[in-house]
Design an enzyme around this catalytic site. Structure first.
Site, PDB file in Angstrom:
ATOM      1  N   ASP A 291      54.394  48.176  38.515  1.00  0.00           N
ATOM      2  CA  ASP A 291      53.726  47.145  39.315  1.00  0.00           C
ATOM      3  C   ASP A 291      54.149  45.791  38.772  1.00  0.00           C
ATOM      4  OD1 ASP A 291      51.931  46.003  41.191  1.00  0.00           O
ATOM      5  OD2 ASP A 291      50.341  45.909  39.684  1.00  0.00           O
ATOM      6  N   HIS A 292      53.940  44.761  39.559  1.00  0.00           N
ATOM      7  CA  HIS A 292      54.193  43.387  39.125  1.00  0.00           C
ATOM      8  C   HIS A 292      52.882  42.758  38.642  1.00  0.00           C
ATOM      9  CE1 HIS A 292      57.934  43.293  41.898  1.00  0.00           C
ATOM     10  NE2 HIS A 292      58.313  43.465  40.639  1.00  0.00           N
ATOM     11  N   TYR A 467      49.861  43.384  43.517  1.00  0.00           N
ATOM     12  CA  TYR A 467      49.700  44.432  44.542  1.00  0.00           C
ATOM     13  C   TYR A 467      51.012  45.105  44.945  1.00  0.00           C
ATOM     14  CZ  TYR A 467      45.708  41.233  44.957  1.00  0.00           C
ATOM     15  OH  TYR A 467      44.665  40.383  44.683  1.00  0.00           O
ATOM     16  N   HIS A 468      51.818  45.531  43.966  1.00  0.00           N
ATOM     17  CA  HIS A 468      53.104  46.153  44.268  1.00  0.00           C
ATOM     18  C   HIS A 468      53.290  47.494  43.550  1.00  0.00           C
ATOM     19  CE1 HIS A 468      54.732  41.777  44.934  1.00  0.00           C
ATOM     20  NE2 HIS A 468      54.003  42.206  45.959  1.00  0.00           N
ATOM     21  N   PRO A 469      52.375  48.448  43.664  1.00  0.00           N
ATOM     22  CA  PRO A 469      52.585  49.736  42.987  1.00  0.00           C
ATOM     23  C   PRO A 469      53.758  50.502  43.589  1.00  0.00           C
ATOM     24  CG  PRO A 469      50.676  49.862  44.444  1.00  0.00           C
ATOM     25  CD  PRO A 469      51.102  48.422  44.413  1.00  0.00           C
TER      26      PRO A 469
END
Length: 533
Positions: A291-292, A467-469
């Site tokens: 994630d980021h 919000y980048h899983p």
């Protein structure tokens, strides 16, 4: 209920797959979504993400376990639960990533995923406001536009970054990502362009496409090791939807691995521990979670920002009237306006950090903005080394998996986030943005630039997901024992089952993940049609 293809998840990838496969009138397609229709007006108003991101009717409301890298904090991980999936509740930011990201996927053994292979798919999907060129698409279903709203504080930051020595880049989705500028949006005419609006709305009347909402998929069903459909519930009643040809899981980086494990595919010890019969042992399912993580420096300023411009009934009424009559103003705003793709070390070939410049600030955006004027210079590491995992909590499909992000677990990740904060500070000391900054609210002047430990600890105490899983069903060759799917996104060890969403990424891309997810949907639709010949 029986179809040729059953697609689970009507999100960024799933909508593209359903639209492309149903172009052939001789095949039947079911698109199965756990949420409802995308009828909420807050989905379609760009700034509505402030509302949708905390609405359990539209959001899975995932939450991580306590994370050691964040000093034991837990984070909310919103994911879309409606037609369009997360593209219906996200910040509308359109970022493809770097060509090198996809070339690296190919170097890992994934044929068909190099930049030369995926660029035509990005172009096919895209309707870029400035028109088609060798790198951009001009007649695809997904509207991509420049921001319709500017703010003085964001313009000042972009100019200050140039004065700090960073070049202006008018199109970070063009030939080179490096530089500073403004975000591009999945929007058109002041409205959000989700994957549902782009791909489904124009084809809702196709006789061979059935969109089935409010179905909680519990597992894939098999005949031996051949996938033949899905089992779930709808309105509390059991439902079975059969697939003559294939099942495609596009339920996202959390949903897809959970469904696989509930279906008996996954780490055998974990499955048997929850009383699930093992159909096929796949050690990598749920692993490689990336994630980021964004650090969020905040600066008080002397010019108006969202914090005060949207406060009070009179201001809100004016903003609402402008949007209703002109489709302009603050309600057309994406989650961030300004951006930058920069390097923390000069020897790097490509940028490793990304900025999200927001003309507002908050301790928690879902709880309201600060009462003073301020902006946020969010910075994140684009290619983290750290990887976490998700594990089943139980065999009950309604129990969310336990999410262990494992943020900031390596020295490189720690060094990068600290240097990113220092670069954010350096830019904010340049004119013209320095002329309107009145105070660094966070981290604050008590923490010096050279105090590495204090900056890192501030990040551990305050940084949050953007919000980048990704990565939990990674793609890879047979030599990679942790690979879940092959380069054609077929789940290894079984047949007639694919995964197509951000979970298949072997390495997270250098930027936001919505555009790559749509590209993955475009890619697998081509693969399925090729394999069916």
């Amino acid at each position: 209920m029986e179809f040729d293809y059953v697609i689970v998840g009507a999100g960024s990838a799933g909508c593209a797959i359903a639209a492309r496969l149903s172009e052939n009138p001789s095949v039947s397609v079911a698109l199965v979504e756990a949420g409802g229709r995308d009828s909420s007006p807050w989905i379609h108003i760009p700034v509505g993400y402030f509302k949708t991101i905390q609405n359990p009717a539209l959001n899975w409301m995932y939450r991580t376990a306590s994370d050691p890298g964040l000093n034991g904090r837990k984070l909310n991980w919103p994911r879309g639960k409606t037609l369009g999936g997360s593209s219906s509740i996200n910040g509308l930011l359109y970022v493809r990533g770097q060509a090198q990201d996809y070339d690296h996927w190919r170097q890992l053994g994934n044929a068909g995923w190099a930049w030369k292979d995926v660029l035509p798919l990005f172009k096919r999907a895209e309707n870029w406001e400035d028109g088609e060129n060798e790198l951009r698409g001009g007649d695809g279903p997904l509207s991509v536009t420049h921001s319709r709203k500017s703010w003085k504080i964001v313009d000042a930051w972009v100019k200050a970054a140039q004065n700090a020595g960073f070049p202006y880049n008018a199109d970070y989705n063009g030939a080179d990502q490096y530089g500073v500028g403004y975000f591009q949006l999945t929007a058109h005419g002041g409205l959000r362009c989700s994957s549902a609006k782009a791909y489904l709305k124009p084809i809702r009347d196709r006789k061979n496409l059935e969109i089935i909402t409010n179905v909680m998929t519990e597992k894939v069903i098999f005949d031996g090791k051949r996938a033949i459909g899905i089992q779930g519930t709808r309105g509390g009643q059991p439902i079975v939807i059969k697939a003559r040809n294939e099942v495609v899981l596009s339920a996202g980086a959390i949903g897809s691995p959970q469904i696989l494990m509930l279906s008996g595919i996954g780490p055998s010890e974990q499955l048997t521990g929850h009383g699930i019969e093992v159909l096929h042992t796949s050690a990598g399912i749920g692993k490689n979670l990336q994630d980021h993580l964004q650090a969020r420096p905040v600066y008080k300023c002397s010019v108006p920002t969202i914090n005060t411009r949207t406060r009070g009934l009179w201001n809100q009424a004016k903003i609402g009237l402008e949007y209703a009559t002109k489709r302009t103003g603050p309600m057309t705003m994406a989650a961030s306006l300004g951006t930058g793709y920069l390097k923390t070390r000069p020897e790097l070939e490509t940028p490793d950090i990304q900025f999200h410049i927001q003309p507002f600030s908050a301790d928690n955006p879902t709880e309201g903005t600060h009462r003073f004027d301020a902006f946020t210079a969010s910075v994140l590491q684009m290619r983290p080394e750290s990887a976490g995992e998700l594990v089943l909590k139980s065999s009950n499909p309604n129990d969310h998996p336990v999410i262990h992000p494992n943020y900031l677990a390596t020295q490189l990740d720690q060094d990068t986030i600290v240097e990113g904060i220092r670069i954010a500070r350096h830019i904010c000391r340049q004119r013209p943005v320095a002329d309107v900054i009145t105070e660094e609210h966070a981290p604050g002047k008590a923490i010096a630039d050279d105090d590495y430990d204090a900056l890192l600890n501030w990040a551990r105490d305050t940084a949050t997901t953007i919000y980048h899983p990704t990565g939990t069903c990674k793609m890879g060759p047979d030599s990679d024992k942790m690979a879940v799917v092959d380069e054609r996104l077929r789940v290894k060890g079984v047949s007639n089952l694919r995964v197509a969403d951000c979970s298949i990424m072997p390495q997270i891309v250098s930027g936001n993940t919505n555009a790559p997810a749509i590209m993955i949907g475009e890619r697998v639709s081509d693969i399925i049609r090729e394999d069916a010949r």
